[in-house]
Enzyme design. Structure first.
Site, PDB file in Angstrom:
ATOM      1  N   HIS A 162     -57.924 -23.347  -2.659  1.00 47.69           N
ATOM      2  CA  HIS A 162     -57.245 -22.858  -1.468  1.00 47.69           C
ATOM      3  C   HIS A 162     -57.829 -23.601  -0.264  1.00 47.69           C
ATOM      4  O   HIS A 162     -58.965 -23.348   0.134  1.00 47.69           O
ATOM      5  CB  HIS A 162     -57.456 -21.349  -1.297  1.00 47.69           C
ATOM      6  CG  HIS A 162     -56.785 -20.530  -2.354  1.00 47.69           C
ATOM      7  ND1 HIS A 162     -55.417 -20.372  -2.408  1.00 47.69           N
ATOM      8  CD2 HIS A 162     -57.295 -19.821  -3.397  1.00 47.69           C
ATOM      9  CE1 HIS A 162     -55.111 -19.589  -3.434  1.00 47.69           C
ATOM     10  NE2 HIS A 162     -56.226 -19.259  -4.061  1.00 47.69           N
ATOM     11  N   HIS A 211     -53.093 -25.534  -8.295  1.00 47.07           N
ATOM     12  CA  HIS A 211     -53.569 -24.860  -9.505  1.00 47.07           C
ATOM     13  C   HIS A 211     -53.416 -25.821 -10.676  1.00 47.07           C
ATOM     14  O   HIS A 211     -52.443 -26.564 -10.763  1.00 47.07           O
ATOM     15  CB  HIS A 211     -52.741 -23.594  -9.754  1.00 47.07           C
ATOM     16  CG  HIS A 211     -52.790 -23.118 -11.170  1.00 47.07           C
ATOM     17  ND1 HIS A 211     -51.776 -23.376 -12.080  1.00 47.07           N
ATOM     18  CD2 HIS A 211     -53.726 -22.416 -11.851  1.00 47.07           C
ATOM     19  CE1 HIS A 211     -52.090 -22.836 -13.242  1.00 47.07           C
ATOM     20  NE2 HIS A 211     -53.263 -22.254 -13.140  1.00 47.07           N
ATOM     21  N   ASN A 237     -54.483 -25.952 -15.109  1.00 48.60           N
ATOM     22  CA  ASN A 237     -55.094 -25.299 -16.261  1.00 48.60           C
ATOM     23  C   ASN A 237     -54.782 -26.125 -17.495  1.00 48.60           C
ATOM     24  O   ASN A 237     -53.651 -26.568 -17.684  1.00 48.60           O
ATOM     25  CB  ASN A 237     -54.526 -23.881 -16.415  1.00 48.60           C
ATOM     26  CG  ASN A 237     -55.045 -23.181 -17.673  1.00 48.60           C
ATOM     27  OD1 ASN A 237     -54.455 -23.285 -18.728  1.00 48.60           O
ATOM     28  ND2 ASN A 237     -56.146 -22.491 -17.526  1.00 48.60           N
ATOM     29  N   VAL A 238     -55.790 -26.360 -18.311  1.00 46.68           N
ATOM     30  CA  VAL A 238     -55.587 -26.977 -19.623  1.00 46.68           C
ATOM     31  C   VAL A 238     -56.403 -26.172 -20.625  1.00 46.68           C
ATOM     32  O   VAL A 238     -57.570 -25.860 -20.384  1.00 46.68           O
ATOM     33  CB  VAL A 238     -55.987 -28.470 -19.651  1.00 46.68           C
ATOM     34  CG1 VAL A 238     -54.929 -29.327 -18.979  1.00 46.68           C
ATOM     35  CG2 VAL A 238     -57.339 -28.717 -18.983  1.00 46.68           C
ATOM     36  N   GLY A 279     -60.570  -8.670 -22.410  1.00 47.72           N
ATOM     37  CA  GLY A 279     -61.923  -8.278 -22.027  1.00 47.72           C
ATOM     38  C   GLY A 279     -62.738  -9.393 -21.431  1.00 47.72           C
ATOM     39  O   GLY A 279     -63.966  -9.386 -21.518  1.00 47.72           O
ATOM     40  N   ARG A 325     -64.277 -12.074 -18.465  1.00 46.74           N
ATOM     41  CA  ARG A 325     -65.165 -11.833 -17.320  1.00 46.74           C
ATOM     42  C   ARG A 325     -64.333 -11.765 -16.037  1.00 46.74           C
ATOM     43  O   ARG A 325     -63.740 -12.747 -15.618  1.00 46.74           O
ATOM     44  CB  ARG A 325     -66.186 -12.961 -17.247  1.00 46.74           C
ATOM     45  CG  ARG A 325     -67.305 -12.734 -16.245  1.00 46.74           C
ATOM     46  CD  ARG A 325     -68.389 -13.782 -16.470  1.00 46.74           C
ATOM     47  NE  ARG A 325     -69.493 -13.614 -15.554  1.00 46.74           N
ATOM     48  CZ  ARG A 325     -69.578 -14.210 -14.372  1.00 46.74           C
ATOM     49  NH1 ARG A 325     -68.595 -15.002 -13.971  1.00 46.74           N
ATOM     50  NH2 ARG A 325     -70.635 -14.030 -13.596  1.00 46.74           N
TER      51      ARG A 325
END
Length: 309
Positions: free
Chosen positions: A100, A110, A112-113, A262, A264
């Site tokens: 940001h 953004h 993601n891999v 579940g 982090r």
């Protein structure tokens, strides 16, 4: 861990290190490093390395995280397209980032891999890849949008000319706020549950996408980071960041997967912007740069084919 899984892990950690080093060089402030571990016996076991930059000269808040976890049962967000694997033990690893920027003329980005492997009882392991990258501008510039999309197109070209248009359409459809009937940004590429090229070739495609991130984003950051801005632009930036929050908390499969399995919480929600505002039923005035974002940019366009007029 088999050799192929180790190769994916090695690549992802190297990718994270390269991206963090490049952004640190631009910003001048080092990332904070937070290594974490989940001990065996819980809902998840595994480890991760979160890298976070807050209050930087260029990046107001940004994170680039690596994680590798194993779980007892795939959550619903991971099996909506593979119901036969529901409840199977799994292993997942990936790098996810969101930056940001401080200057409203620099877009949020953004990327993601990831790889996910299901280990069904009595069956052979099933692995697939997912990821992509997308750009969320506050003020639109055609040359920025075209550059971002062309880098993605060229990265995917060696794996089939049909992949970029397919992944672009997928990205446009995925990063869409249905409750507002509005795209989040100007898209990019997105793919999930991808294994159709076989493990090695699909992994090569994943590397091509990951390696394309810095060439796609850094020139835009460098071009826009020093543009003068004031209270008006800042107010619009924080308002539009609200759309980012809405998407991540309502629709994003990665966020849902992390929370349902579940994971982090601090690492999962590292993508949240630091300052956000909402305004009731607000519309920009016609003819303003803010209105142009809606009319010219927040709609699907063939950005890779754009040429100046």
């Amino acid at each position: 861990m088999n050799i192929s899984t180790q190769a994916v892990r090695d690549y992802l950690l190297d990718l994270q290190a390269r991206i963090v080093a490049a952004i640190e060089a631009e910003d001048g402030q080092p990332f904070v490093t937070d290594a974490w571990q989940r001990e065996p016996g819980g809902k998840l076991e595994g480890e991760g390395l979160s890298r976070l930059l807050e209050g930087g000269a260029l990046i107001e808040r940004g994170g680039c995280s690596f994680s590798q976890v194993k779980g007892r049962a795939l959550p619903p967000s991971a099996t909506q397209h593979r119901p036969e694997l529901a409840g199977a033990p799994f292993e997942a690893m990936g790098v996810s980032l969101v930056f940001h920027p401080r200057n409203p003329f620099v877009p949020t980005v953004h990327m993601n891999v990831r790889m996910l492997a299901a280990l069904p009882a009595g069956g052979a392991p099933v692995s697939w890849f997912g990821g992509g990258m997308d750009l969320t501008p506050y003020y639109g510039f055609e040359d920025d949008a075209a550059h971002f999309h062309r880098v993605n197109r060229d990265a995917l070209a060696p794996f089939g000319s049909e992949l970029y248009p397919r992944f672009k359409r997928w990205c446009d459809a995925y990063f869409f706020l249905k409750h507002r009937d509005e795209p989040r940004g100007i898209g990019g590429v997105f793919f999930d549950d991808f294994a159709e090229l076989g493990f090695e070739r699909s992994f090569a495609m994943l590397r091509a996408v990951g390696d394309a991130f810095l060439p796609a984003y850094l020139p835009i950051l460098q071009r826009r980071k020093a543009m003068p801005c004031g209270a008006r632009e800042r107010e619009f930036q924080t308002y539009r960041r609200g759309r980012y929050v809405e998407f991540n908390l309502v629709y994003d499969r990665g966020t849902l997967f992390g929370l349902q399995s579940g994971g982090r919480t601090e690492s999962i929600l590292m993508s949240m912007p630091p300052v956000v505002t909402w305004r009731y039923d607000w519309r920009p005035e016609p003819g303003t740069p803010e209105a142009r974002l809606y009319s010219d940019f927040l709609r699907p366009r063939d950005w890779a084919d754009w040429t100046p007029t």
